[in-house]
Scaffold this motif. Structure first.
Motif, mmCIF file in Angstrom:
data_model
loop_
_atom_site.group_PDB
_atom_site.id
_atom_site.type_symbol
_atom_site.label_atom_id
_atom_site.label_comp_id
_atom_site.label_asym_id
_atom_site.label_seq_id
_atom_site.Cartn_x
_atom_site.Cartn_y
_atom_site.Cartn_z
ATOM 1 N N ALA A 1 8.455 -31.630 -10.302
ATOM 2 C CA ALA A 1 9.827 -32.144 -10.291
ATOM 3 C C ALA A 1 10.798 -31.145 -9.681
ATOM 4 O O ALA A 1 11.639 -31.506 -8.844
ATOM 5 N N LEU A 2 10.695 -29.885 -10.062
ATOM 6 C CA LEU A 2 11.650 -28.884 -9.596
ATOM 7 C C LEU A 2 11.447 -28.529 -8.132
ATOM 8 O O LEU A 2 12.406 -28.154 -7.437
ATOM 9 N N THR A 3 10.213 -28.615 -7.638
ATOM 10 C CA THR A 3 9.974 -28.307 -6.228
ATOM 11 C C THR A 3 10.226 -29.516 -5.328
ATOM 12 O O THR A 3 10.569 -29.351 -4.160
ATOM 13 N N ALA A 4 10.061 -30.725 -5.886
ATOM 14 C CA ALA A 4 10.256 -31.924 -5.066
ATOM 15 C C ALA A 4 11.678 -32.445 -5.110
ATOM 16 O O ALA A 4 12.091 -33.222 -4.235
ATOM 17 N N ALA A 5 12.454 -32.038 -6.092
ATOM 18 C CA ALA A 5 13.826 -32.541 -6.224
ATOM 19 C C ALA A 5 14.683 -32.097 -5.046
ATOM 20 O O ALA A 5 14.594 -30.959 -4.586
ATOM 21 N N SER A 6 15.496 -33.012 -4.562
ATOM 22 C CA SER A 6 16.414 -32.708 -3.463
ATOM 23 C C SER A 6 17.589 -31.891 -3.996
ATOM 24 O O SER A 6 18.284 -32.312 -4.919
ATOM 25 N N ARG A 7 17.799 -30.732 -3.399
ATOM 26 C CA ARG A 7 18.918 -29.893 -3.833
ATOM 27 C C ARG A 7 20.253 -30.564 -3.516
ATOM 28 O O ARG A 7 21.243 -30.358 -4.223
ATOM 29 N N GLY A 8 20.263 -31.364 -2.473
ATOM 30 C CA GLY A 8 21.479 -32.097 -2.159
ATOM 31 C C GLY A 8 21.838 -33.106 -3.239
ATOM 32 O O GLY A 8 22.999 -33.209 -3.659
ATOM 33 N N ASN B 1 12.713 -19.698 -6.032
ATOM 34 C CA ASN B 1 11.504 -20.510 -6.172
ATOM 35 C C ASN B 1 10.290 -19.663 -6.513
ATOM 36 O O ASN B 1 9.379 -20.111 -7.216
ATOM 37 N N GLU B 2 10.257 -18.442 -5.998
ATOM 38 C CA GLU B 2 9.096 -17.593 -6.245
ATOM 39 C C GLU B 2 8.963 -17.278 -7.730
ATOM 40 O O GLU B 2 7.871 -17.365 -8.307
ATOM 41 N N ARG B 3 10.071 -16.940 -8.372
ATOM 42 C CA ARG B 3 10.041 -16.644 -9.809
ATOM 43 C C ARG B 3 9.765 -17.901 -10.616
ATOM 44 O O ARG B 3 9.032 -17.874 -11.609
ATOM 45 N N LEU B 4 10.343 -19.033 -10.187
ATOM 46 C CA LEU B 4 10.123 -20.301 -10.882
ATOM 47 C C LEU B 4 8.650 -20.688 -10.877
ATOM 48 O O LEU B 4 8.052 -20.967 -11.923
ATOM 49 N N ILE B 5 8.048 -20.689 -9.685
ATOM 50 C CA ILE B 5 6.648 -21.104 -9.582
ATOM 51 C C ILE B 5 5.734 -20.133 -10.323
ATOM 52 O O ILE B 5 4.770 -20.542 -10.989
ATOM 53 N N GLY B 6 6.047 -18.838 -10.225
ATOM 54 C CA GLY B 6 5.235 -17.865 -10.941
ATOM 55 C C GLY B 6 5.269 -18.077 -12.446
ATOM 56 O O GLY B 6 4.229 -18.013 -13.124
ATOM 57 N N SER B 7 6.448 -18.361 -12.992
ATOM 58 C CA SER B 7 6.568 -18.574 -14.443
ATOM 59 C C SER B 7 5.856 -19.843 -14.877
ATOM 60 O O SER B 7 5.142 -19.852 -15.893
ATOM 61 N N VAL B 8 6.025 -20.925 -14.129
ATOM 62 C CA VAL B 8 5.393 -22.204 -14.490
ATOM 63 C C VAL B 8 3.876 -22.095 -14.389
ATOM 64 O O VAL B 8 3.140 -22.584 -15.266
ATOM 65 N N LEU B 9 3.399 -21.462 -13.317
ATOM 66 C CA LEU B 9 1.949 -21.313 -13.170
ATOM 67 C C LEU B 9 1.359 -20.428 -14.260
ATOM 68 O O LEU B 9 0.253 -20.687 -14.757
ATOM 69 N N LEU B 10 2.107 -19.400 -14.633
ATOM 70 C CA LEU B 10 1.630 -18.543 -15.720
ATOM 71 C C LEU B 10 1.510 -19.331 -17.017
ATOM 72 O O LEU B 10 0.481 -19.263 -17.718
ATOM 73 N N GLY B 11 2.540 -20.086 -17.373
ATOM 74 C CA GLY B 11 2.473 -20.910 -18.573
ATOM 75 C C GLY B 11 1.383 -21.962 -18.496
ATOM 76 O O GLY B 11 0.648 -22.195 -19.471
ATOM 77 N N ASN B 12 1.227 -22.602 -17.322
ATOM 78 C CA ASN B 12 0.225 -23.650 -17.156
ATOM 79 C C ASN B 12 -1.184 -23.091 -17.302
ATOM 80 O O ASN B 12 -2.047 -23.678 -17.967
ATOM 81 N N ASN B 13 -1.434 -21.942 -16.694
ATOM 82 C CA ASN B 13 -2.774 -21.353 -16.781
ATOM 83 C C ASN B 13 -3.080 -20.868 -18.191
ATOM 84 O O ASN B 13 -4.224 -20.979 -18.657
ATOM 85 N N LEU B 14 -2.077 -20.361 -18.864
ATOM 86 C CA LEU B 14 -2.303 -19.907 -20.243
ATOM 87 C C LEU B 14 -2.753 -21.060 -21.130
ATOM 88 O O LEU B 14 -3.750 -20.943 -21.872
ATOM 89 N N VAL B 15 -2.037 -22.179 -21.093
ATOM 90 C CA VAL B 15 -2.390 -23.292 -21.981
ATOM 91 C C VAL B 15 -3.695 -23.952 -21.537
ATOM 92 O O VAL B 15 -4.488 -24.398 -22.394
ATOM 93 N N ASN B 16 -3.963 -24.020 -20.235
ATOM 94 C CA ASN B 16 -5.221 -24.623 -19.778
ATOM 95 C C ASN B 16 -6.425 -23.799 -20.200
ATOM 96 O O ASN B 16 -7.442 -24.339 -20.664
#
Length: 435
Positions: free
Chosen positions: A35-42, A65-80
């Motif tokens: 959602a956050l990467t596909a959402a239109s900033r406009g 975006n770099e910090r956002l994706i890193g944080s989400v991927l870290l959380g996603n990998n932890l729970v998976n």
């Protein structure tokens, strides 16, 4: 007395419940990332301006975006990873050694369907709404994981630098124009955006990248008034001209001394006519130098965006274009710049000609050699390059590396060019068709 099965004890249900909770968290992280990467900033900016705090928060998060994706991927990998480990222990306890294979199969299906495909499908179809909803929690996640993500980011950049790859987290800010252009072209190809609408928007975006020399009327086509000409001849020339403003020169056409407006000319001449007798003998005293406005010169390298602002600031619509040596090269008007946005502007004084280009029976388009490549591309939706030449004739001469003769045929850029007419060293008419 019956006893509870050692497999289905309280630890089993706690572990199963934990796995389900971790799957929900995995789905949340996956959907949030999409959602956050596909959402239109406009669109998010529009919602934020209307008072949406979630949209504003989503904008703040996606600034990095770099910090956002890193944080989400870290959380996603932890729970998976944690969910998979718990499932392996649970199935091993229930089914022995074969439980490892079963845990792998079951968790793959559960993660794929409920933690990846389902949340991402929803997020991609409701990107802005989903981004605003998840932004509070993701903002907290980003803050908590920030130290770890920062360390990982420096480590990753170091590895990429070894291979000569430089990262620029702000590059998306500089690509707004390209995104708009790509979206318009995609919308036009899919039939959503009309060609005229696309051309108008792209024309406005290109003003800052195009110079006046690209669209000016070349000096060979400028209609001028000789200051030494008889007043009656000057009046006749102005009345027969299709233009309301004409440059005035003294002696040599290069020596421009001013610009005359038809209304100013008529007012000045009317004052010299005897009101009682209607005698025009007073016109012999007329001096166009006294009526002409000072000439306005602009460098040929001025961008169209800057020149339009200059026209508006000076409250004038007419400028003479000179090169770096001060030599007259052409003229440009405010109408010329507006035509780059809205297309050709014609009125009752323009020569009658076809508004659109149409091919003949052989599929050839008859094109005036002085027509700009940009105008041709817009008229027939072609993509001829205009980096090396401004006009169609200039493109042919550049590619041929010579001044072609009448009847010569060339093929380049996927088109066939035939020189139909030539006057002196100028190519006046071309026949063009796609190969």
């Amino acid at each position: 007395m019956d006893t509870i099965s050692p497999v289905l004890d309280s630890a089993f249900w706690i572990t199963a419940g934990s796995i389900l909770l971790l799957l929900v968290l995995s789905g949340f992280f996956s959907g949030s990332e999409t959602a956050l990467t596909a959402a239109s900033r406009g669109k998010l900016r529009t919602q934020a301006d209307k008072g949406s705090r979630g949209a504003q928060r989503a904008l703040d998060i996606t600034e990095d975006n770099e910090r956002l994706i890193g944080s989400v991927l870290l959380g996603n990998n932890l729970v998976n990873i944690l969910a998979t480990s718990l499932a392996t222990a649970l199935f091993t306890r229930a089914f022995g050694e074969s439980g490892v294979a079963m845990a792998t199969l079951v968790m793959t299906l559960l993660v794929l369907v409920f933690a990846e495909v389902l949340p991402k499908t929803y997020a991609i179809t409701n990107a802005e709404r989903a981004a605003a909803l998840v932004s509070p929690i993701i903002q907290l996640v980003v803050t908590v994981f920030s130290p770890v993500v920062t360390a990982v980011r420096f480590f990753v950049r170091g590895i990429l630098r070894i291979f000569g790859i430089q990262t620029d987290p702000d590059s998306h800010i500089l690509a707004v124009k390209e995104e708009i252009e790509g979206a318009l072209n995609l919308g036009h190809s899919e039939g959503i955006v009309e060609k005229e609408d696309r051309d108008r928007i792209l024309g406005a975006l290109d003003l800052s990248e195009r110079a006046v020399e690209e669209i000016m009327l070349h000096r060979s086509g400028i209609e001028m008034i000789n200051a030494a000409t008889d007043p009656a001849a000057i009046l006749r020339q102005c009345l027969e001209s299709r233009h309301t403003r004409l440059p005035v020169y003294d002696g040599e056409p290069e020596n421009i001394i001013g610009t005359i407006h038809a209304k100013d000319l008529l007012r000045a001449m009317h004052r010299l006519i005897d009101a009682d007798t209607g005698s025009v003998t007073g016109l012999t005293k007329f001096d166009i130098r006294e009526v002409a406005m000072p000439p306005y010169f602009v460098p040929e390298t001025t961008t169209l965006d800057d020149q339009m602002r200059n026209f508006l600031r000076r409250r004038t619509h007419f400028a003479l274009v000179v090169d770096e040596y001060g030599t007259l090269q052409g003229l440009i008007t405010l109408e010329d710049i507006l035509e780059e946005i809205v297309g050709e502007i014609t009125d009752e004084f323009d020569l009658e000609e076809d508004a659109t280009l149409a091919p003949d029976e052989d599929g050839h388009y008859k094109i005036d050699g002085s027509m700009t490549i940009r105008d041709l591309n817009r008229a027939v939706d072609w993509n001829l390059p205009d980096e090396e030449a401004n006009t169609v004739a200039g493109l042919v001469i550049h590619e041929a590396q010579m001044i072609p003769t009448t009847g010569q045929v060339f093929s380049f850029h996927g088109f066939r060019f035939e020189v139909a007419e030539r006057e002196g060293n100028r190519i006046t008419l071309l026949k063009i068709r796609p190969l």
